[in-house]
Design a protein around this motif. Structure first.
Motif, PDB file in Angstrom:
ATOM      1  N   UNK A   1      17.649  -0.430   1.768  1.00 12.10           N
ATOM      2  CA  UNK A   1      18.342  -1.305   2.732  1.00 12.10           C
ATOM      3  C   UNK A   1      17.950  -0.932   4.159  1.00 12.10           C
ATOM      4  N   UNK A   2      17.815   0.376   4.410  1.00 14.11           N
ATOM      5  CA  UNK A   2      17.468   0.841   5.746  1.00 14.11           C
ATOM      6  C   UNK A   2      16.026   0.492   6.094  1.00 14.11           C
ATOM      7  N   UNK A   3      15.105   0.720   5.150  1.00 13.81           N
ATOM      8  CA  UNK A   3      13.693   0.435   5.413  1.00 13.81           C
ATOM      9  C   UNK A   3      13.467  -1.046   5.651  1.00 13.81           C
ATOM     10  N   UNK A   4      14.205  -1.889   4.947  1.00 17.86           N
ATOM     11  CA  UNK A   4      14.121  -3.331   5.193  1.00 17.86           C
ATOM     12  C   UNK A   4      14.444  -3.628   6.650  1.00 17.86           C
TER      13      UNK A   4
ATOM     14  N   UNK B   1      12.232  -1.803  -0.221  1.00 17.67           N
ATOM     15  CA  UNK B   1      12.949  -2.662   0.726  1.00 17.67           C
ATOM     16  C   UNK B   1      12.016  -3.209   1.778  1.00 17.67           C
ATOM     17  N   UNK B   2      11.124  -2.353   2.265  1.00 21.15           N
ATOM     18  CA  UNK B   2      10.144  -2.821   3.241  1.00 21.15           C
ATOM     19  C   UNK B   2       9.148  -3.771   2.576  1.00 21.15           C
ATOM     20  N   UNK B   3       8.891  -3.564   1.284  1.00 19.31           N
ATOM     21  CA  UNK B   3       7.998  -4.445   0.532  1.00 19.31           C
ATOM     22  C   UNK B   3       8.561  -5.864   0.483  1.00 19.31           C
ATOM     23  N   UNK B   4       9.872  -5.976   0.262  1.00 18.29           N
ATOM     24  CA  UNK B   4      10.502  -7.292   0.198  1.00 18.29           C
ATOM     25  C   UNK B   4      10.655  -7.917   1.571  1.00 18.29           C
TER      26      UNK B   4
ATOM     27  N   UNK C   1       0.815  -1.205   0.000  1.00 17.45           N
ATOM     28  CA  UNK C   1       0.000   0.000   0.000  1.00 17.45           C
ATOM     29  C   UNK C   1       0.845   1.249   0.000  1.00 17.45           C
ATOM     30  N   UNK C   2       1.921   1.237   0.791  1.00 20.50           N
ATOM     31  CA  UNK C   2       2.799   2.403   0.872  1.00 20.50           C
ATOM     32  C   UNK C   2       3.489   2.669  -0.458  1.00 20.50           C
ATOM     33  N   UNK C   3       4.063   1.628  -1.044  1.00 21.31           N
ATOM     34  CA  UNK C   3       4.803   1.810  -2.300  1.00 21.31           C
ATOM     35  C   UNK C   3       3.860   2.211  -3.427  1.00 21.31           C
ATOM     36  N   UNK C   4       2.674   1.582  -3.480  1.00 15.33           N
ATOM     37  CA  UNK C   4       1.734   1.865  -4.565  1.00 15.33           C
ATOM     38  C   UNK C   4       1.286   3.322  -4.570  1.00 15.33           C
TER      39      UNK C   4
ATOM     40  N   UNK D   1      12.769   8.312  -4.153  1.00 18.02           N
ATOM     41  CA  UNK D   1      13.626   7.652  -3.167  1.00 18.02           C
ATOM     42  C   UNK D   1      12.799   6.897  -2.142  1.00 18.02           C
ATOM     43  N   UNK D   2      11.646   7.455  -1.752  1.00 15.72           N
ATOM     44  CA  UNK D   2      10.776   6.769  -0.794  1.00 15.72           C
ATOM     45  C   UNK D   2      10.210   5.494  -1.393  1.00 15.72           C
ATOM     46  N   UNK D   3       9.853   5.551  -2.687  1.00 15.14           N
ATOM     47  CA  UNK D   3       9.323   4.355  -3.341  1.00 15.14           C
ATOM     48  C   UNK D   3      10.368   3.250  -3.366  1.00 15.14           C
ATOM     49  N   UNK D   4      11.598   3.602  -3.737  1.00 11.09           N
ATOM     50  CA  UNK D   4      12.675   2.608  -3.686  1.00 11.09           C
ATOM     51  C   UNK D   4      12.906   2.144  -2.258  1.00 11.09           C
TER      52      UNK D   4
END
Length: 421
Positions: free
Chosen positions: A247-250, A369-372, A63-66, A362-365
């Motif tokens: 990497x950080x969001x992951x 990371x959080x998406x994966x 939802x966030x990335x979309x 940059x937020x989408x990228x």
């Protein structure tokens, strides 16, 4: 008398705006922490396996990335301040929904709405923050993200206190009016003092990429003034910052969504102890971000990013593999300290390069990371166990440090605007 030295800092409107925006970051962290410390209870309620929970948690990131690229456009069309307020209201309302589900697919659908609100609010308020940083002429982005971490600390602490006494449904329902009141109070100030990126002859604050655009006419946007080659170079830099953010969001997502579960499931700590584990992360990130401006001014961007990535790598190895809860909490705290300034620094630099579109890209990228993260850790947990799955956070923290070091000669190492005169 130097008017340029005087103008941005003492402006009362900027001070009020900074306080209001800080409140939005704090509310965002507070509501998100309230959700994550209740994940173990909601997992049990819906009867999900680790893999099923990972897929359900994918709803937050999906939802966030979309919504992030769309939010960048909405910010340009309606103003970042308005979008921040609207998405803040949505987030406060959606926080009450997850504990009212009774299956993993239903939880995933509800978390999709939660993620849309969360992602939209993050892009919008970071876009406001980028403009405010430019107006203040100081690298204070870490201070806003410190407020997010402080909100997370308060949310986790409150969750730990309430977990033994209130159901997850009652706890998260109580957060809705708190969020709505805070958004209403801070939103009035935000809407009363809108900031805009300069478009006329007024000079923009000196920026770290000033050398790259030294020949551009005053008052022009970087993308408009740059040649095709420079525009491509800017896009590459935004992508670099996006990868660091990813990497950080992951790591941040893994600590938030799987750290409490690791303490409760693998180390047999109670729900209060599990919430305290996330509180350790939030406290460490708060302290790291409060000192972020001084750290960046002293070390420069490259050293700060490399040091942060390596610190997070070491901390997560301890947090994932240590057999005792105190050591795990210490490892989580060290990881939070290392990750603290990576995401805000990356987003701030992307925003300086291209405004809301840079923040959105940059937020989408980053949230990719959080998406994966949720499904990856969920499937790895089913195959190898949660401790092993959490070591992937250490690997990606080291990758972030490597990217920052590799990009050191690309104009990314300078973060502090040159002093006037």
């Amino acid at each position: 008398m130097s008017r340029s030295h005087h103008t941005p800092g003492p402006d009362p409107a900027l001070r009020r705006l900074r306080i209001a925006l800080t409140a939005f970051f704090a509310v965002d962290g507070f509501l998100f922490a309230g959700w994550v410390v209740r994940i173990p209870a909601i997992k049990e309620q819906v009867g999900a396996s680790a893999g099923q929970l990972g897929l359900a948690l994918l709803g937050v990131s999906a939802g966030a990335v979309a919504t992030m690229v769309l939010t960048g456009r909405l910010c340009r069309a309606f103003g970042s301040e308005r979008v921040t307020v609207v998405t803040g209201v949505m987030l406060a309302l959606s926080i009450a929904l997850p504990p009212r589900t009774h299956s993993a697919p239903a939880l995933g659908m509800v978390l999709l709405l939660f993620g849309i609100s969360y992602g939209g609010m993050n892009v919008a308020m970071n876009s406001v923050a980028v403009d405010l940083v430019a107006a203040l002429r100081r690298p204070v982005m870490s201070g806003f993200h410190a407020a997010y971490s402080m909100g997370g600390l308060l949310g986790a602490g409150l969750g730990g206190l309430l977990a033994p006494h209130l159901s997850a449904a009652t706890h998260l329902l109580l957060l809705t009016p708190v969020g709505l009141v805070a958004v209403a109070l801070a939103g009035r100030v935000l809407l009363a003092h809108p900031l805009r990126r300069p478009a006329g002859p007024a000079p923009e604050p000196a920026r770290p990429d000033a050398q790259e655009h030294a020949t551009a006419p005053a008052g022009t946007e970087p993308a408009a003034a740059a040649s095709g080659t420079a525009a491509r170079s800017t896009a590459v830099l935004v992508a670099v910052f996006g990868l660091i953010a990813a990497c950080t969001a992951y790591g941040e997502g893994a600590l938030a969504e799987w750290g409490p579960l690791h303490i409760q499931q693998d180390l047999h700590g109670g729900p209060g102890i599990a919430a305290a584990g996330y509180a350790c992360v939030a406290l460490a990130m708060t302290l790291g971000r409060l000192s972020g401006t001084a750290l960046l001014e002293r070390l420069g961007q490259t050293r700060a990013l490399v040091l942060g990535g390596l610190t997070a790598c070491a901390g997560m190895l301890v947090g994932a593999l240590a057999p005792y809860i105190p050591l795990v909490m210490a490892g989580f705290a060290l990881t939070g300290l290392g990750l603290a300034n990576l995401f805000p620094t990356a987003i701030a630099r992307a925003g300086e390069l291209t405004g809301p579109s840079g923040v959105a890209a940059a937020s989408t990228l980053g949230y990719g990371g959080m998406l994966l993260g949720p499904p990856s850790i969920g499937f790895l947990t089913d195959a190898f166990g949660l401790p092993t799955a959490l070591t992937t956070v250490a690997v990606l923290a080291a990758v972030a440090a490597g990217i920052a070091y590799a990009a050191r000669n690309s104009g990314t190492q300078q973060t502090v605007p040159p002093r006037a005169g």
